[in-house]
Design an enzyme around this catalytic site. Structure first.
Site, short mmCIF file in Angstrom:
data_model
loop_
_atom_site.label_atom_id
_atom_site.label_comp_id
_atom_site.label_asym_id
_atom_site.label_seq_id
_atom_site.Cartn_x
_atom_site.Cartn_y
_atom_site.Cartn_z
N ARG A 83 11.78 -6.20 4.28
CA ARG A 83 11.62 -4.74 4.13
C ARG A 83 12.67 -3.97 4.92
O ARG A 83 13.03 -4.32 6.04
CB ARG A 83 10.24 -4.30 4.59
N ARG A 108 -9.17 0.77 9.78
CA ARG A 108 -8.65 -0.56 10.08
C ARG A 108 -9.61 -1.36 10.95
O ARG A 108 -9.33 -2.49 11.27
CB ARG A 108 -7.35 -0.39 10.86
N LYS A 167 0.83 -1.21 0.00
CA LYS A 167 0.00 0.00 0.00
C LYS A 167 0.86 1.26 0.00
O LYS A 167 0.60 2.21 -0.74
CB LYS A 167 -0.93 0.03 1.24
N ARG A 187 0.57 -8.44 13.68
CA ARG A 187 -0.09 -7.50 12.75
C ARG A 187 -0.96 -8.25 11.74
O ARG A 187 -2.07 -7.82 11.42
CB ARG A 187 0.96 -6.65 12.04
N ARG A 228 12.30 -1.90 10.18
CA ARG A 228 11.31 -1.19 10.99
C ARG A 228 11.07 -1.98 12.27
O ARG A 228 11.00 -3.21 12.21
CB ARG A 228 10.00 -1.10 10.18
P1 AP5 Z 1 4.98 -1.64 1.71
O1 AP5 Z 1 4.60 -0.78 0.54
O2 AP5 Z 1 5.80 -1.04 2.79
O3 AP5 Z 1 3.69 -2.38 2.29
P2 AP5 Z 1 2.45 -1.80 3.11
O4 AP5 Z 1 1.23 -2.47 2.60
O5 AP5 Z 1 2.47 -0.30 3.12
O6 AP5 Z 1 2.80 -2.42 4.54
P3 AP5 Z 1 2.88 -1.79 5.99
O7 AP5 Z 1 3.51 -2.87 6.84
O8 AP5 Z 1 3.52 -0.44 6.02
O9 AP5 Z 1 1.40 -1.68 6.35
P4 AP5 Z 1 0.83 -1.67 7.71
O10 AP5 Z 1 -0.60 -1.49 7.37
O11 AP5 Z 1 1.16 -2.80 8.61
O12 AP5 Z 1 1.59 -0.48 8.46
P5 AP5 Z 1 1.22 1.01 8.71
O13 AP5 Z 1 2.43 1.80 8.46
O14 AP5 Z 1 -0.06 1.38 8.05
O15 AP5 Z 1 5.76 -2.92 1.10
C1 AP5 Z 1 6.26 -3.94 1.93
C2 AP5 Z 1 7.55 -4.51 1.31
O16 AP5 Z 1 7.23 -5.16 0.08
C3 AP5 Z 1 8.62 -3.47 0.99
O17 AP5 Z 1 9.88 -4.02 1.23
C4 AP5 Z 1 8.43 -3.20 -0.53
O18 AP5 Z 1 9.66 -2.82 -1.15
C5 AP5 Z 1 7.94 -4.55 -1.00
N1 AP5 Z 1 6.98 -4.44 -2.11
C6 AP5 Z 1 5.92 -3.58 -2.15
N2 AP5 Z 1 5.23 -3.76 -3.29
C7 AP5 Z 1 5.87 -4.77 -3.96
C8 AP5 Z 1 5.61 -5.42 -5.20
N3 AP5 Z 1 4.56 -5.07 -5.97
N4 AP5 Z 1 6.45 -6.40 -5.59
C9 AP5 Z 1 7.50 -6.77 -4.80
N5 AP5 Z 1 7.80 -6.17 -3.63
C10 AP5 Z 1 6.97 -5.20 -3.20
O19 AP5 Z 1 0.89 0.99 10.29
C11 AP5 Z 1 1.90 0.76 11.25
C12 AP5 Z 1 1.27 0.71 12.63
O20 AP5 Z 1 0.62 1.97 12.95
C13 AP5 Z 1 0.15 -0.33 12.83
O21 AP5 Z 1 0.67 -1.62 13.09
C14 AP5 Z 1 -0.60 0.27 14.03
O22 AP5 Z 1 0.10 0.06 15.21
C15 AP5 Z 1 -0.58 1.76 13.70
N6 AP5 Z 1 -1.73 2.16 12.88
C16 AP5 Z 1 -1.70 2.65 11.61
N7 AP5 Z 1 -2.93 2.91 11.15
C17 AP5 Z 1 -3.79 2.58 12.17
C18 AP5 Z 1 -5.20 2.60 12.29
N8 AP5 Z 1 -5.99 3.02 11.27
N9 AP5 Z 1 -5.75 2.18 13.45
C19 AP5 Z 1 -4.98 1.78 14.49
N10 AP5 Z 1 -3.62 1.71 14.43
C20 AP5 Z 1 -3.02 2.11 13.27
#
Ligand code: AP5
Length: 209
Positions: free
Chosen positions: A122, A88, A13, A166, A155
């Site tokens: 990652r 979420r 994402k 997660r 991270r």
């Molecule tokens: P990446 O693009 O980083 O994936 P992502 O879907 O953004 O994954 P995240 O882990 O960042 O999502 P998340 O929802 O857990 O974390 P968030 O930051 O929102 O890609 C991942 C890897 O794959 C990378 O190495 C990339 O290079 C590779 N890749 C990507 N696309 C690819 C492709 N097409 N082909 C090959 N490789 C690829 O949230 C973090 C924390 O914040 C949560 O755990 C929670 O504690 C808190 N939080 C955030 N939002 C909320 C909410 N709404 N409510 C409550 N808590 C929240």
């Protein structure tokens, strides 16, 4: 264009948001990025959420909704936005619907083993947040960000225990949103397994159809 990027951790994402925001000319709002920035700056919010975020838990709904609402009230989203990582929970989705009308909710679909492979490899820049992968997309110089020269590292919530937590929380708390948005007829499914540039074209085709 008001878009939600919905999908499990590691589905791409954030990576796709970076590519799509340029093509669509709209800002990318990531609740994860907002929390990480607050933690880095040591603000009150950062201190409140540090433990939750680093162990892979979910920040309480009321706090998260308030932060998103403030962002969506700002003039920078006049032409639309990509909201990544929010909502979420069903409670967050219901709150969002009370102050915002959405165009599309994009579901990033990817098998769990592929999610584990992506999250396990990652790396992120500690300074600007640029995202890399040890195998698929390593920085040009090991440990150094291509864009800002910052330190590239794992991270904190990409440690194995936090990754499993997660993914489990996604299945329990977030996956029900697929039905929620399907019933509102704004859910669009996206195969997130190809290379990012290919996923981008599929995404643009979906939202411009
Ligand atoms: P990446 O693009 O980083 O994936 P992502 O879907 O953004 O994954 P995240 O882990 O960042 O999502 P998340 O929802 O857990 O974390 P968030 O930051 O929102 O890609 C991942 C890897 O794959 C990378 O190495 C990339 O290079 C590779 N890749 C990507 N696309 C690819 C492709 N097409 N082909 C090959 N490789 C690829 O949230 C973090 C924390 O914040 C949560 O755990 C929670 O504690 C808190 N939080 C955030 N939002 C909320 C909410 N709404 N409510 C409550 N808590 C929240």
């Amino acid at each position: 264009m008001r878009l939600i990027f919905l999908g499990p951790p590691g589905a791409g994402k954030g990576t796709l948001s970076t590519l799509a925001k340029e093509r669509l000319g709209i800002p990318h709002i990531s609740t994860g990025d907002l929390f990480r920035a607050a933690i880095k700056q040591g603000t009150l919010l950062g201190r409140q959420v540090q433990e939750i975020v680093s162990t892979g838990g979910l920040v309480p709904d009321e706090l998260t909704v308030a932060i998103v609402r403030e962002k969506l009230d700002s003039p920078e989203v006049a032409k639309g936005f990509i909201l990544d990582g929010f909502p979420r929970t069903v409670k967050q989705a219901e709150a969002l619907s009370s102050f915002c009308k959405l165009d599309h909710v994009i579901s990033f679909d990817l098998a769990r083993e592929e999610l584990l492979q992506r999250l396990g490899g990652r790396l992120v820049c500690k300074n600007c947040g640029a995202v890399y992968h040890r195998v698929n997309r390593p920085p040009k110089v090991e440990g150094v960000c291509d864009f800002c020269g910052g330190v590239v590292a794992v991270r904190p919530d990409d440690e194995p225990e936090a990754i499993v937590r997660r993914l489990d929380l996604y299945d329990e708390q977030t996956a029900p949103l697929l039905d929620y948005y399907q019933q509102k007829n704004i859910l669009r499914r996206l195969d997130a397994s190809p290379a990012p540039e290919v996923v981008l074209e599929s995404l643009l085709a979906i939202i411009q159809a």
